[in-house]
Design a protein around this motif. Structure first.
Motif, PDB file in Angstrom:
ATOM      1  N   GLN A 197       9.882  44.670  19.043  1.00  0.00           N
ATOM      2  CA  GLN A 197       9.421  45.892  18.209  1.00  0.00           C
ATOM      3  C   GLN A 197       9.859  47.322  18.866  1.00  0.00           C
ATOM      4  O   GLN A 197       9.712  47.449  19.987  1.00  0.00           O
ATOM      5  CB  GLN A 197       7.887  45.737  17.809  1.00  0.00           C
ATOM      6  CG  GLN A 197       7.635  47.291  17.299  1.00  0.00           C
ATOM      7  CD  GLN A 197       8.146  47.330  15.897  1.00  0.00           C
ATOM      8  OE1 GLN A 197       7.951  46.579  14.956  1.00  0.00           O
ATOM      9  NE2 GLN A 197       8.757  48.548  15.660  1.00  0.00           N
ATOM     10  N   ASP A 198      10.609  47.837  18.236  1.00  0.00           N
ATOM     11  CA  ASP A 198      11.114  49.111  18.873  1.00  0.00           C
ATOM     12  C   ASP A 198       9.990  50.029  19.381  1.00  0.00           C
ATOM     13  O   ASP A 198       8.967  50.198  18.642  1.00  0.00           O
ATOM     14  CB  ASP A 198      12.059  49.863  17.812  1.00  0.00           C
ATOM     15  CG  ASP A 198      13.526  49.478  18.153  1.00  0.00           C
ATOM     16  OD1 ASP A 198      13.769  48.392  18.638  1.00  0.00           O
ATOM     17  OD2 ASP A 198      14.597  49.847  17.467  1.00  0.00           O
ATOM     18  N   ILE A 203       3.048  52.680  17.305  1.00  0.00           N
ATOM     19  CA  ILE A 203       3.328  51.579  16.516  1.00  0.00           C
ATOM     20  C   ILE A 203       2.491  50.423  16.918  1.00  0.00           C
ATOM     21  O   ILE A 203       2.294  50.148  18.036  1.00  0.00           O
ATOM     22  CB  ILE A 203       4.840  51.222  16.539  1.00  0.00           C
ATOM     23  CG1 ILE A 203       5.613  52.440  15.951  1.00  0.00           C
ATOM     24  CG2 ILE A 203       4.941  49.825  15.619  1.00  0.00           C
ATOM     25  CD1 ILE A 203       7.102  52.038  16.394  1.00  0.00           C
ATOM     26  N   PHE A 252      15.282  47.034  10.757  1.00  0.00           N
ATOM     27  CA  PHE A 252      13.902  46.410  10.217  1.00  0.00           C
ATOM     28  C   PHE A 252      12.808  46.447  11.496  1.00  0.00           C
ATOM     29  O   PHE A 252      11.718  46.925  11.042  1.00  0.00           O
ATOM     30  CB  PHE A 252      14.275  44.790  10.450  1.00  0.00           C
ATOM     31  CG  PHE A 252      14.954  44.280   8.966  1.00  0.00           C
ATOM     32  CD1 PHE A 252      14.739  44.635   8.048  1.00  0.00           C
ATOM     33  CD2 PHE A 252      15.875  43.245   9.186  1.00  0.00           C
ATOM     34  CE1 PHE A 252      15.651  44.377   6.823  1.00  0.00           C
ATOM     35  CE2 PHE A 252      16.440  42.600   8.087  1.00  0.00           C
ATOM     36  CZ  PHE A 252      16.157  43.282   6.959  1.00  0.00           C
ATOM     37  N   ILE A 253      13.064  46.291  12.815  1.00  0.00           N
ATOM     38  CA  ILE A 253      12.171  46.493  13.736  1.00  0.00           C
ATOM     39  C   ILE A 253      12.096  47.870  14.309  1.00  0.00           C
ATOM     40  O   ILE A 253      11.691  47.904  15.530  1.00  0.00           O
ATOM     41  CB  ILE A 253      12.342  45.320  14.558  1.00  0.00           C
ATOM     42  CG1 ILE A 253      13.667  45.576  15.708  1.00  0.00           C
ATOM     43  CG2 ILE A 253      12.222  44.094  14.078  1.00  0.00           C
ATOM     44  CD1 ILE A 253      13.408  44.597  16.890  1.00  0.00           C
ATOM     45  N   ALA A 254      12.732  48.809  13.630  1.00  0.00           N
ATOM     46  CA  ALA A 254      12.724  49.957  14.454  1.00  0.00           C
ATOM     47  C   ALA A 254      11.847  51.045  14.124  1.00  0.00           C
ATOM     48  O   ALA A 254      11.651  52.359  14.406  1.00  0.00           O
ATOM     49  CB  ALA A 254      14.255  50.595  13.909  1.00  0.00           C
ATOM     50  N   GLY A 255      10.768  50.456  13.514  1.00  0.00           N
ATOM     51  CA  GLY A 255       9.382  51.347  13.218  1.00  0.00           C
ATOM     52  C   GLY A 255       9.515  52.236  11.898  1.00  0.00           C
ATOM     53  O   GLY A 255       8.763  52.770  11.573  1.00  0.00           O
ATOM     54  N   PRO A 298       7.071  48.761   7.350  1.00  0.00           N
ATOM     55  CA  PRO A 298       7.303  47.133   7.192  1.00  0.00           C
ATOM     56  C   PRO A 298       7.711  46.671   5.620  1.00  0.00           C
ATOM     57  O   PRO A 298       8.301  45.927   5.589  1.00  0.00           O
ATOM     58  CB  PRO A 298       6.166  46.356   7.636  1.00  0.00           C
ATOM     59  CG  PRO A 298       5.182  47.393   8.237  1.00  0.00           C
ATOM     60  CD  PRO A 298       5.737  48.584   8.236  1.00  0.00           C
ATOM     61  N   ALA A 317      11.196  46.788   4.583  1.00  0.00           N
ATOM     62  CA  ALA A 317      12.124  45.758   5.096  1.00  0.00           C
ATOM     63  C   ALA A 317      12.573  44.709   4.094  1.00  0.00           C
ATOM     64  O   ALA A 317      13.482  44.098   3.729  1.00  0.00           O
ATOM     65  CB  ALA A 317      11.542  45.036   6.326  1.00  0.00           C
ATOM     66  N   SER A 327      14.751  39.146   7.218  1.00  0.00           N
ATOM     67  CA  SER A 327      13.951  39.978   8.292  1.00  0.00           C
ATOM     68  C   SER A 327      13.304  39.091   9.194  1.00  0.00           C
ATOM     69  O   SER A 327      12.976  39.273  10.325  1.00  0.00           O
ATOM     70  CB  SER A 327      13.197  40.949   7.169  1.00  0.00           C
ATOM     71  OG  SER A 327      12.215  40.049   6.568  1.00  0.00           O
ATOM     72  N   ILE A 349      13.775  39.408  13.258  1.00  0.00           N
ATOM     73  CA  ILE A 349      12.582  39.866  14.440  1.00  0.00           C
ATOM     74  C   ILE A 349      12.989  39.173  15.849  1.00  0.00           C
ATOM     75  O   ILE A 349      12.943  40.111  16.750  1.00  0.00           O
ATOM     76  CB  ILE A 349      11.179  39.238  14.185  1.00  0.00           C
ATOM     77  CG1 ILE A 349      10.685  39.975  12.747  1.00  0.00           C
ATOM     78  CG2 ILE A 349      10.145  39.707  15.191  1.00  0.00           C
ATOM     79  CD1 ILE A 349       9.391  39.240  12.234  1.00  0.00           C
TER      80      ILE A 349
END
Ligand code: HEM
Ligand SMILES: [Cu+2]
Ligand SMILES: [Cu+2]
Lengths: 235, 569
Positions: A165-166, A173, B321-324, B327, B330, B389, B393
């Motif tokens: 997770q960024d 977050i 996808f996982i950049a904040g 969700p 996605a 997605s 991850i």
């Protein structure tokens, strides 16, 4: 497949490995079929004396079938893959099970620091336990993590959890994990964050309830200053 | 049989029209589309050597961390970041774009459409000059205090927006200026390509008679122009953040770093197809000629390309996808991303179907074109893992991603270029390349390419992250298997780079004493093969007229197995 090389240490790691395997076999089949047909055609229709190429426009329905049928099958496979992908995605990222513990993960150039509640069970109180580059958690416990960054974008990656997770400055977050086995594993930064990006290895220590309690006891009331790093605190 | 009114148009090489120009005017200040194509081609090839050299340096570091690299020295973390950043940017912006779009576009569009030059020749010259300037600006960034920018070619702020974070106070801005100049060059070029294709076709050439490669370059140019706007705006904002202390992307003062990611990938994903389509077009020209086959379902290919172009504007957030991002978003992008696999798969099916019933000659250009299909398929299927997605991850930002996109970009930028270059070489220079050397070069390059990137899929699945100068820092990544695979990849890279000497030797020797090429050595249908080899300034004395589509090979009842577009019957 991945589990053969890398331990599975969270409740959802196995599901992510499953999606990987599912895609591997589905597209693997199509890949081999396409390559097989391709190489067969190359051999079958190599130039031979006195044999002229056929005239095929590909505009007739009977010819187009060779494209439209595989095309429809690919679509079916896609739907199948999307279904499983989204199911796992929902579980890992979109839904948030009730937390038994909460830990704050602070990323900065170029270190990880972790804040956990002390004996009072609450964050942001005087007895918080702070550690640098090492996160101690208890097996079988559902954790919420709160990701914050002091400077640039980082990415919190725990390969044995299959979790990434960024970490975005200016935001908190929240996500979750539940460790399923004990051991000491890597925490990596997966987003380029400056010249020290390759040098911010963290470790996650997954402990049994007794070990974790002992660790908590030995760290309560001990203030460990959070981290170093040239750009600490941003501007 | 010519029922259509045949209008005799005059080529602009009519006697007396031109005096013999000086060397400078002829090769450096020319408005001739062919000369500009060569300028782009050779600049692009030179940049490929620079980008390739950078990859050599950082791959040596990855295989044998901390050891001095021959021809470079120790690779510091700052140098490492600068090398990967500029490798990526150079390969995309200064190799793939100039060679595939600008060089082949400039060379082929007028010749394949049967006209004497681009519609706006001076704009064309200006386009190259701005491009050259962007190269100079980029190079200058390597030599300023602090060195070249090292925040990745994606330039995510706040890292890219603040010298205190990236330690390259001058390099960061110069880098963005260079990229922005490059965009300007391609905007000028794009206008030219689209206008020329729509207005300067030979009499009789209907839209469905246009060779596929021209269509592909035109669609790519339109996509580029439609996607680059937001990024140019973003680049200006980023430069302001760096130099004027604004806070568009600075979260401590109300800005949003994610905004940049949207602007970047809204451009960045279509960009992938901007470089893909011309390569796909080149492959279509080569396989039809060497299989002596009509392109299977021309209209399907064309509409598929357009559909891909449109769809490619709806998938950008699969990079985030996982950049904040929220969700839930996605899920939408997973669906669109897997949808785009369909037109791409379809295109591959069409090409494979084209081979059916053919009479296939394995010449060097054909080997390149076929290997494009075989290797691009690997890139295509591995993309599914990343578009889904759930598995992204884990795989995001690992070497699995890296191997995936090199299995798309390498076929596009390197294999596609070699396919086109070896195919049109006789036309461009009036001489043939040596086939034996060409095949040696092909096999060495293609085997080594797979040898580089197949191991990297494995290290990626086992957890290697991108943009890390020394994986052995992480205990889980420091084991004999992974260290071994990293060394294998690097050894193959060195082989691959050395193999390019064969290519350059072949080019030089063939230019001097290669076999003279006639007008149409491959017995091809398209118009460029009706001009002299090489075509003179103005291309034809008398411009051609078109009577049919470009892929009439093996038409029953004809004595020849090809039927050029310009032959009345
Ligand atoms: C000559 C053979 C090539 C080799 C051995 C190679 C190798 C690599 C490696 C190892 C990286 C990752 C470095 C890191 O993350 O630490 C990389 C990054 C990259 N490469 Fe290549 N590459 C090659 C050719 C190309 C080509 C032809 C293209 C595109 C047309 C390309 C585009 C990129 C891009 C966009 C990146 C990402 C840069 C970034 O992370 O900011 N490469 N390459
Ligand atoms: Cu980092
Ligand atoms: Cu994309």
């Amino acid at each position: 497949m991945i589990e053969r090389f890398l331990p599975v240490a969270s409740t959802y790691a196995g599901d992510i490995d499953f999606v990987f395997d599912l895609i591997f076999w589905t597209v693997g089949f199509w890949f081999l079929l396409a390559q097989g047909v391709f190489f067969w055609l190359l051999v079958r229709f190599r130039k031979r004396d006195g044999v002229r190429a056929q005239y095929v426009t590909g505009e007739l329905k009977s010819e187009k079938r060779f494209i439209t049928i595989p095309h429809a099958l690919v679509l079916v496979c896609d739907v199948f893959i999307v279904f499983f992908a989204i199911r796992v995605w929902y579980d890992v990222k979109q839904h948030l099970p009730e937390a038994q513990q909460t830990v704050r993960v602070v990323a900065q150039q170029w270190a990880w620091s972790f804040v956990q509640p002390g004996p009072d069970g609450r964050l942001d109180t005087a007895d918080d336990i702070k550690t640098v580059d090492e996160l101690h958690v208890q097996v079988g416990t559902t954790y919420h993590f709160q990701l914050v960054s002091r400077d640039v974008v980082h990415s919190f990656s725990v390969p044995v959890f299959r979790l990434k997770q960024d970490v975005i400055p200016g935001r908190v977050i929240t996500g979750w994990f539940e460790p399923t086995r004990t051991g000491t594993f890597d925490i990596q930064c997966a987003e380029i964050c400056g010249i020290g990006h390759g040098y911010m290895p963290g470790r996650i220590v997954i402990e049994t309830a007794e070990q974790h309690a002992a660790w908590m006891a030995s760290h309560s009331n001990r203030e460990i200053a959070a981290a170093s790093g040239p750009a600490a605190g941003g501007r | 049989m010519a029922t259509r009114p045949v209008e005799i148009r005059e080529g602009h090489d009519t006697p007396g029209h031109h005096e013999e120009p000086s060397f400078f005017v002829k090769y450096l200040w020319s408005t001739d589309h062919k000369v500009i194509a060569m300028q782009y081609l050779f600049t692009g090839m030179f940049m490929a050597l620079v980008g390739g050299f950078f990859s050599y340096v950082f791959r040596m570091q990855l295989a044998w961390p901390g050891e001095s690299v021959p021809l470079w020295g120790l690779v510091t973390p700052a140098a490492y970041n600068m090398l990967i950043t500029n490798h990526g940017a150079i390969m995309i912006f200064w190799v793939a774009m100039p060679v595939l779009i600008a060089a082949f576009g400039n060379y082929l569009i007028p010749l394949m459409l049967g006209c004497d030059d681009m519609v706006f020749p001076k704009l064309n010259r200006l386009s190259y000059q701005i491009f050259l300037l962007s190269v100079v600006v980029l190079f200058s960034s390597f030599f300023v205090t602090g060195g070249g920018f090292g925040g990745a070619w994606t330039m995510y702020p706040p890292l890219s927006g603040e010298a205190a974070y990236n330690n390259t106070p001058a390099g960061q801005t110069i880098f963005i200026v260079a990229v922005a100049l490059e965009f300007v060059a391609f905007l000028l070029g794009g206008i030219n390509f689209v206008t020329t294709a729509m207005n300067s076709r030979a009499p009789g050439m209907k839209l469905y008679d246009i060779p596929m490669v021209v269509w592909m370059i035109v669609i790519a140019s339109i996509m580029f122009m439609a996607s680059v706007g937001p990024l140019v705006a973003g680049a200006v904002m980023l430069i302001f953040d760096q130099t004027l202390n604004t806070a568009f992307f600075d979260p401590t003062r109300g800005g949003d770093p994610i905004l940049w990611q949207h602007l970047f990938w809204f451009f960045g994903h279509p960009e992938v197809y901007v470089v893909l389509l011309p390569a796909v077009g080149i492959v279509a020209e080569v396989i039809t000629v060497f299989a002596r086959k009509k392109l299977f379902a021309y209209k399907t290919v064309l509409y598929t390309a357009i559909a891909t172009g449109v769809l490619s504007f709806t998938v950008w957030a699969h990079h985030q996808f996982i950049a904040g991002i929220d969700p839930r978003m996605a899920n939408i992008f997973t669906v669109t991303t897997l949808l785009i696999s369909i037109p791409i798969a379809e295109m591959m099916f069409v090409y494979i179907a084209t081979l059916y019933g053919g009479s296939i000659t394995f010449s060097t250009p054909m080997l390149w074109a076929l290997s494009f299909i075989a290797t691009f398929l690997v890139g295509g299927v591995t993309g599914i893992f990343l578009g889904a997605s759930g598995s992204d991850i884990y795989l995001h930002d690992t070497y699995f991603v890296l191997a995936h996109f090199h299995y798309t970009f390498y076929p596009i930028a390197i294999i596609g270029t070699f396919a086109g270059f070896t195919f049109w070489f006789p036309k461009m220079f009036g001489r043939h390349l040596n086939e034996t050397l060409g095949k040696i070069h092909f096999w060495l390059t293609i085997i080594a390419f797979n040898g580089i990137f197949l191991p990297l899929f494995v290290t990626g699945v086992l957890g290697d992250n991108r943009r890390i100068p020394n994986h052995q820092v992480y205990p889980e990544l420091d084991n004999p298997l992974m260290n071994g695979l990293r060394e294998v990849a690097t050894v193959f890279l060195v082989v691959m780079l050395l193999a390019q000497f064969v290519f350059f030797y072949n080019v030089v020797v063939s230019l001097v004493r290669g076999k003279k090429a006639e007008k149409n050595p491959w017995k091809s249908n398209t118009l460029e093969w009706t001009a002299d080899s090489p075509p003179p300034h103005g291309n034809w004395k008398e411009l051609p007229t078109v009577y049919r589509g470009p892929y009439e090979y093996g038409v029953p009842g004809r004595s020849e197995d090809y039927w050029p577009q310009n032959v009345p019957n």
